[in-house]
Design an enzyme around this catalytic site. Structure first.
Site, PDB file in Angstrom:
ATOM      1  N   LYS A 107      -7.280   2.612   1.249  1.00 58.82           N
ATOM      2  CA  LYS A 107      -6.554   1.359   1.468  1.00 58.82           C
ATOM      3  C   LYS A 107      -7.544   0.226   1.384  1.00 58.82           C
ATOM      4  O   LYS A 107      -8.733   0.420   1.639  1.00 58.82           O
ATOM      5  CB  LYS A 107      -5.903   1.357   2.853  1.00 58.82           C
ATOM      6  CG  LYS A 107      -4.712   0.431   2.963  1.00 58.82           C
ATOM      7  CD  LYS A 107      -3.507   1.056   2.267  1.00 58.82           C
ATOM      8  CE  LYS A 107      -2.209   0.403   2.600  1.00 58.82           C
ATOM      9  NZ  LYS A 107      -1.100   1.340   2.329  1.00 58.82           N
TER      10      LYS A 107
HETATM   11  N1  GLU Z   1       0.989   0.573  -0.539  1.00 58.49           N
HETATM   12  C1  GLU Z   1       1.905   1.642  -0.783  1.00 58.49           C
HETATM   13  C2  GLU Z   1       1.846   2.644   0.356  1.00 58.49           C
HETATM   14  O1  GLU Z   1       1.473   2.330   1.453  1.00 58.49           O
HETATM   15  C3  GLU Z   1       1.737   2.244  -2.167  1.00 58.49           C
HETATM   16  C4  GLU Z   1       0.396   2.839  -2.460  1.00 58.49           C
HETATM   17  C5  GLU Z   1       0.206   3.251  -3.911  1.00 58.49           C
HETATM   18  O2  GLU Z   1       1.145   3.138  -4.691  1.00 58.49           O
HETATM   19  O3  GLU Z   1      -0.906   3.668  -4.224  1.00 58.49           O
HETATM   20  O4  GLU Z   1       2.229   3.774   0.218  1.00 58.49           O
END
Ligand code: GLU
Length: 418
Positions: A107
């Site tokens: 993240k």
């Molecule tokens: N931000 C989204 C999540 O928390 C998508 C992450 C992604 O597509 O890599 O799952």
């Protein structure tokens, strides 16, 4: 690790500890999986439109890469911290493993209120961030995507900044891009669509009909608005939605397409659309409804309000919306919880499709994408339900144990380096 010590990180670790204990996870693995593999903190000087230079703080955390490249969104929010990003990265690891995607979790985030920046400032901030985290990211290393406060435009700037460094177009470095840059059909609404698919499974499991179901949604960003639209298309009655400034309620069902038109295109506040009565976020969470979807930020349902919830199903569109104390109260009340790492995995599942399409330079149809998304998320739901029934544990613990077990197997088979 003191640097990570925030309430969101403590929640992620407490969930992990509970699952690890239940599944008797090897203690040698336990300590390592509680901590991120790599964390990067960057300072980002940005030339503001008024001629001053402002310095922002950014992060990228990779929790675990045993099963493949790291994957996870980038969040722009004024509350972002290293601990929060680390918690979200950990949840991405379990989420990808539970869905069977060949990724580890990551993240990123920048501590910024993106709506306060001009388009040009946002672009300069994003490009500087992409340049600083450049050593960590790449299609085989770590693939960012949108999250709270970021969108396809932000992904395009990251893709361009990365491509400028290597000298050719690399669409596979991020997902959630526009179609013109190698984005995928169905990515934008993917998280909402996944929320709907798992909710339909839960309704079926509980012998409830979608035509009689009422839905309340906290959050009207990408996840909340698509969930509202798709739920209504499935025949449910969406009775309330909200955003940070509050929400609206209409017991006969909101006109969702009209609401989206006025909210997005005309920039009206939800309550100013006059499509329902004004309510607060707290009131929304306590409405009597079949399905409650928290689709905003973490730790919204706590020991303070859990006892007052009146939903039958809680589908967690957001990451970490429910604390462990609240879990216990909801379980006693008999609320069926579809945990975040399962409920909101539609986004990363279609991100995976986008990445595969980019690497193969071969693009799929919208029907292919919907069908494959439904297959993957429905079988993850059924697997979780099976473990939850067999082991007599909650859906959250079942989902976590399933994800953690995949990661633990990968670690065992790879062995400890050196
Ligand atoms: N931000 C989204 C999540 O928390 C998508 C992450 C992604 O597509 O890599 O799952």
């Amino acid at each position: 690790m003191q640097e990570l010590d925030t309430h969101t990180f403590r929640l992620a670790v407490a969930q992990f500890d509970q699952a690890a204990e239940f599944m008797k996870l090897d203690p040698n693995l336990r300590e390592r999986l509680k901590l991120p593999q790599r964390s990067m903190m960057v300072s980002l000087p940005v030339l503001m439109d008024n001629g001053r230079v402002e310095v922002f703080t950014g992060y990228r955390v990779q929790h675990d890469s045993a099963r493949g490249p790291c994957k996870g969104g980038i969040r722009y929010h004024h509350d972002v911290s290293l601990g929060e990003v680390a918690a979200l990265a950990m949840w991405m690891t379990w989420k990808c493993a539970l869905a069977g995607l060949p990724y580890g979790g990551a993240k990123g985030g920048i501590q910024v209120a993106p709506k306060k920046l001009s388009h040009a400032e946002l672009q300069r901030l994003t490009r500087r961030y992409a340049a600083e985290i450049y050593p960590l990211i790449g299609p085989d290393k770590d693939v960012p995507a949108p999250d709270v406060g970021t969108d396809a435009q932000v992904m395009s700037w990251i893709m361009d900044t990365y491509s400028q460094q290597v000298g050719y177009a690399v669409p596979g470095v991020v997902t959630g891009k526009p179609l013109s840059l190698g984005g995928s059909l169905g990515r934008e609404e993917a998280t909402g669509r996944g929320v709907v698919y798992v909710t339909l499974e839960a309704l079926r499991h509980l012998h409830l009909s979608i035509a009689q179901a009422t839905v309340a949604i906290q959050g009207f960003g990408n996840v909340g608005s698509h969930t509202a639209l798709l739920m209504q298309q499935q025949g449910a009655r969406v009775i309330a939605v909200s955003d940070v400034s509050g929400g609206i309620y209409n017991v006969n069902g909101l006109d969702v397409p009209e609401l989206i038109r006025r909210y997005r295109n005309k920039g009206q506040a939800l309550r100013d659309t006059k499509l329902g009565d004004a309510i607060t976020n707290d009131e929304l969470l306590q409405l009597e409804c079949t399905v409650l979807v928290p689709a905003a930020l973490s730790e919204q349902i706590t020991e303070k309000n859990a006892a007052r919830l009146r939903c039958r199903i809680l589908t967690e569109g957001a990451n970490g919306p429910t604390t462990l104390d609240a879990d216990r109260i909801l379980e006693e009340k008999g609320v069926f919880i579809i945990p975040d790492i399962l409920a909101n995995s539609g986004g990363v599942i279609v991100s995976y499709f986008e990445w595969v399409q980019d690497l193969q330079r071969f693009f799929w149809s919208a029907t292919d994408i919907q069908r494959r998304l439904q297959d993957i998320i429905t079988s993850a739901f059924q697997r979780t339900l099976h473990v939850s029934t067999e082991r007599r544990t909650s859906m959250r613990m079942a989902a976590l144990m399933n994800g953690i077990d995949q990661v633990a197997q990968a670690h065992r088979q790879r062995g400890l380096y050196p």
